[in-house]
Design an enzyme around this catalytic site. Structure first.
Site, PDB file in Angstrom:
ATOM      1  N   GLU A  37      27.442  -3.346 -54.682  1.00 20.75           N
ATOM      2  CA  GLU A  37      26.088  -3.323 -54.115  1.00 20.75           C
ATOM      3  C   GLU A  37      25.475  -4.718 -54.111  1.00 20.75           C
ATOM      4  O   GLU A  37      25.512  -5.418 -55.119  1.00 20.75           O
ATOM      5  CB  GLU A  37      25.205  -2.364 -54.929  1.00 20.75           C
ATOM      6  CG  GLU A  37      24.319  -1.483 -54.099  1.00 20.75           C
ATOM      7  CD  GLU A  37      25.123  -0.548 -53.195  1.00 20.75           C
ATOM      8  OE1 GLU A  37      25.189  -0.812 -51.967  1.00 20.75           O
ATOM      9  OE2 GLU A  37      25.673   0.440 -53.693  1.00 20.75           O
ATOM     10  N   ASP A  40      27.719  -7.983 -50.405  1.00 24.72           N
ATOM     11  CA  ASP A  40      28.245  -8.348 -49.078  1.00 24.72           C
ATOM     12  C   ASP A  40      27.628  -9.630 -48.540  1.00 24.72           C
ATOM     13  O   ASP A  40      28.328 -10.503 -48.044  1.00 24.72           O
ATOM     14  CB  ASP A  40      28.124  -7.192 -48.081  1.00 24.72           C
ATOM     15  CG  ASP A  40      26.716  -6.670 -47.861  1.00 24.72           C
ATOM     16  OD1 ASP A  40      25.807  -7.004 -48.652  1.00 24.72           O
ATOM     17  OD2 ASP A  40      26.528  -5.915 -46.885  1.00 24.72           O
ATOM     18  N   GLY A 127      16.617   7.124 -44.151  1.00 27.59           N
ATOM     19  CA  GLY A 127      15.926   6.682 -45.355  1.00 27.59           C
ATOM     20  C   GLY A 127      16.646   7.012 -46.636  1.00 27.59           C
ATOM     21  O   GLY A 127      16.070   6.959 -47.719  1.00 27.59           O
ATOM     22  N   ALA A 128      17.938   7.344 -46.535  1.00 30.23           N
ATOM     23  CA  ALA A 128      18.696   7.758 -47.711  1.00 30.23           C
ATOM     24  C   ALA A 128      19.629   6.673 -48.219  1.00 30.23           C
ATOM     25  O   ALA A 128      20.278   6.835 -49.236  1.00 30.23           O
ATOM     26  CB  ALA A 128      19.503   9.019 -47.396  1.00 30.23           C
ATOM     27  N   GLY A 129      19.705   5.561 -47.492  1.00 31.15           N
ATOM     28  CA  GLY A 129      20.637   4.512 -47.881  1.00 31.15           C
ATOM     29  C   GLY A 129      22.049   4.811 -47.442  1.00 31.15           C
ATOM     30  O   GLY A 129      23.017   4.304 -48.021  1.00 31.15           O
ATOM     31  N   SER A 131      22.996   4.324 -44.208  1.00 28.41           N
ATOM     32  CA  SER A 131      23.223   3.458 -43.054  1.00 28.41           C
ATOM     33  C   SER A 131      23.080   4.144 -41.703  1.00 28.41           C
ATOM     34  O   SER A 131      23.897   3.970 -40.812  1.00 28.41           O
ATOM     35  CB  SER A 131      24.598   2.774 -43.145  1.00 28.41           C
ATOM     36  OG  SER A 131      24.622   1.916 -44.243  1.00 28.41           O
ATOM     37  N   ASP A 177      27.710  -2.436 -43.857  1.00 27.63           N
ATOM     38  CA  ASP A 177      27.357  -1.167 -43.222  1.00 27.63           C
ATOM     39  C   ASP A 177      27.935  -1.053 -41.820  1.00 27.63           C
ATOM     40  O   ASP A 177      28.508  -0.031 -41.441  1.00 27.63           O
ATOM     41  CB  ASP A 177      25.832  -1.015 -43.159  1.00 27.63           C
ATOM     42  CG  ASP A 177      25.191  -0.971 -44.530  1.00 27.63           C
ATOM     43  OD1 ASP A 177      25.933  -0.946 -45.537  1.00 27.63           O
ATOM     44  OD2 ASP A 177      23.947  -0.970 -44.599  1.00 27.63           O
ATOM     45  N   TYR A 226      14.842  -6.265 -50.276  1.00 24.01           N
ATOM     46  CA  TYR A 226      16.204  -6.655 -49.928  1.00 24.01           C
ATOM     47  C   TYR A 226      16.232  -8.140 -49.586  1.00 24.01           C
ATOM     48  O   TYR A 226      17.069  -8.910 -50.086  1.00 24.01           O
ATOM     49  CB  TYR A 226      16.676  -5.815 -48.731  1.00 24.01           C
ATOM     50  CG  TYR A 226      18.147  -5.916 -48.414  1.00 24.01           C
ATOM     51  CD1 TYR A 226      19.013  -4.886 -48.748  1.00 24.01           C
ATOM     52  CD2 TYR A 226      18.679  -7.030 -47.769  1.00 24.01           C
ATOM     53  CE1 TYR A 226      20.375  -4.960 -48.450  1.00 24.01           C
ATOM     54  CE2 TYR A 226      20.033  -7.120 -47.473  1.00 24.01           C
ATOM     55  CZ  TYR A 226      20.862  -6.069 -47.815  1.00 24.01           C
ATOM     56  OH  TYR A 226      22.197  -6.155 -47.529  1.00 24.01           O
TER      57      TYR A 226
END
Length: 385
Positions: A37, A40, A127-129, A131, A177, A226
């Site tokens: 996490e 990247d 909105g859940a991560g 992608s 992603d 982020y």
């Protein structure tokens, strides 16, 4: 929610909307990141899997230079984009900015493109991560290039999607992603080296399954936080004369602990140790070593919580519930950019029911948040039919 989009229904909706059948349908999956996490954009390692939740776009050609785009999941809102005008953000239809950004980036690369009608429908939980945005970007790249008969390599398609999000939408995301959405493999995760974009397929044991659990915590401040994390990592890299943290060894970082400011140090420590964990996890997954995989996923979560500061109390509780229920036979950690969203667990199929039961019995009682269980399968990347 069905994990697959009904192509016949999509075709019927397109025909109803545009009064003719589509010429093709393009599909691009969302993803879940098993580990790696915020590595990247630091040119590090990630281990995502494409999942069987996707964005589908039905497409037909037009005689003019306009894109007529209808978003089924946003009340069938329609936008019209001229291919020959400068792209501007649309406050009335922010979902269309992903399409506009893709057009802008393809034009920069001298794709001629062609006018068309597009009906977009997706079932990647927003909105859940997971992608949903990258899924849309990659699907739209494929839809545009298929329509104009301009072939594009999957990695190049991913780079276009990333650039659209960086340069037009305004989120400085890394390549993970979009790349897993473009290049995913069925029943496998993909170990990606984000420095050179090389990939290695890591087969998931046939009797293991993935369980995603939405925490019920809506992700907040994701893009601003982020971007802040990215700047903090760049600051730490610059301290060592490097552009990204890939050029810094963990030994170098630890030896500079007293000289580097504490926040930059902790951010960098997460990234460098996460790279090591990701490589370990890939080997553990490949060999079916659940003991090692569970350990490094747990360590990843602690690092995200303590060094990178991107988890929430509810997310931490959810991970603990899954780890307790798995009793060493399940890996669990937060997945995605952070500040809410989802937790990912991976375990033998026989263990998954006890994980689900534990979440249903404990999570809402302990946190007040309502979980959503999302069973998932590792799936192939973008394709057109």
């Amino acid at each position: 929610m069905s994990a697959t989009i009904n192509q016949q229904k999509l075709t019927e909706l397109f025909t109803f909307t545009f009064d003719h059948v589509p010429a093709l349908v393009v599909q691009a999956p969302g993803r879940v990141n098993l580990i790696g996490e915020h590595t990247d954009y630091n040119d590090g390692f990630v281990l995502p899997a494409a999942i069987n939740y996707s964005t589908s776009i039905a497409v037909s050609a037009r005689a003019d230079r306009e894109l007529h785009i209808v978003a089924q999941d946003f009340g069938s809102q329609k936008v019209v984009i001229s291919l020959d005008e400068t792209m501007q953000q649309d406050a009335e239809a922010p979902w269309s900015d992903y399409a506009r950004g893709v057009v802008q980036e393809l034009k920069k690369r001298n794709y001629r493109l062609a006018g068309g009608n597009f009906l977009i429908s997706g079932n990647v939980p927003a909105g859940a991560g997971l992608s949903s945005s990258a899924s849309l970007e990659v699907a739209f790249v494929r839809a545009l290039t298929e329509l104009s008969d301009e072939r594009i390599d999957p990695t190049d398609a991913a780079l276009v999607g990333q650039a659209a999000e960086n340069n037009f939408v305004g989120c400085n995301c890394g390549i993970m992603d979009q790349l897993i959405s473009a290049r995913g493999q069925a029943s496998s995760a993909l170990l990606i080296d984000c420095q050179d974009l090389s990939t290695r397929t890591i087969s998931i044991p046939t009797d293991w399954e993935i369980l995603i659990v939405h925490s019920g915590v809506k992700r907040g401040l994701v893009e601003s936080e982020y971007n802040t994390r990215r700047v903090q990592c760049e600051t730490a890299a610059a301290f060592f004369g490097q552009k990204t943290l890939r050029g810094v060894s963990l030994e170098q970082l630890l030896s500079a602990e007293g000289e580097l400011d504490e926040l930059s140090f902790r951010r960098a420590r997460h990234v460098l140790t996460e790279n090591d964990r990701t490589l370990l996890a890939a080997e553990a997954l490949s060999s079916g070593d659940m003991s090692t995989l569970a350990r490094v996923m747990a360590e990843s979560h602690v690092s995200m919580r303590d060094d990178f500061s991107i988890t929430t109390p509810a997310i931490d509780s959810l991970v603990k519930i899954l780890q307790d229920a798995g009793a060493g036979q399940a890996g669990a950690r937060m997945t995605g950019g952070g500040f809410g969203g989802c937790v990912v667990a991976i375990a033998p199929a026989t263990v998954i029911p006890q994980l689900m039961t534990a979440v249903e019995e404990r999570y809402q009682v302990e946190t007040g948040c309502v979980p959503r269980l999302i069973p998932a399968k590792a799936s192939k990347g973008a394709f057109a039919t």
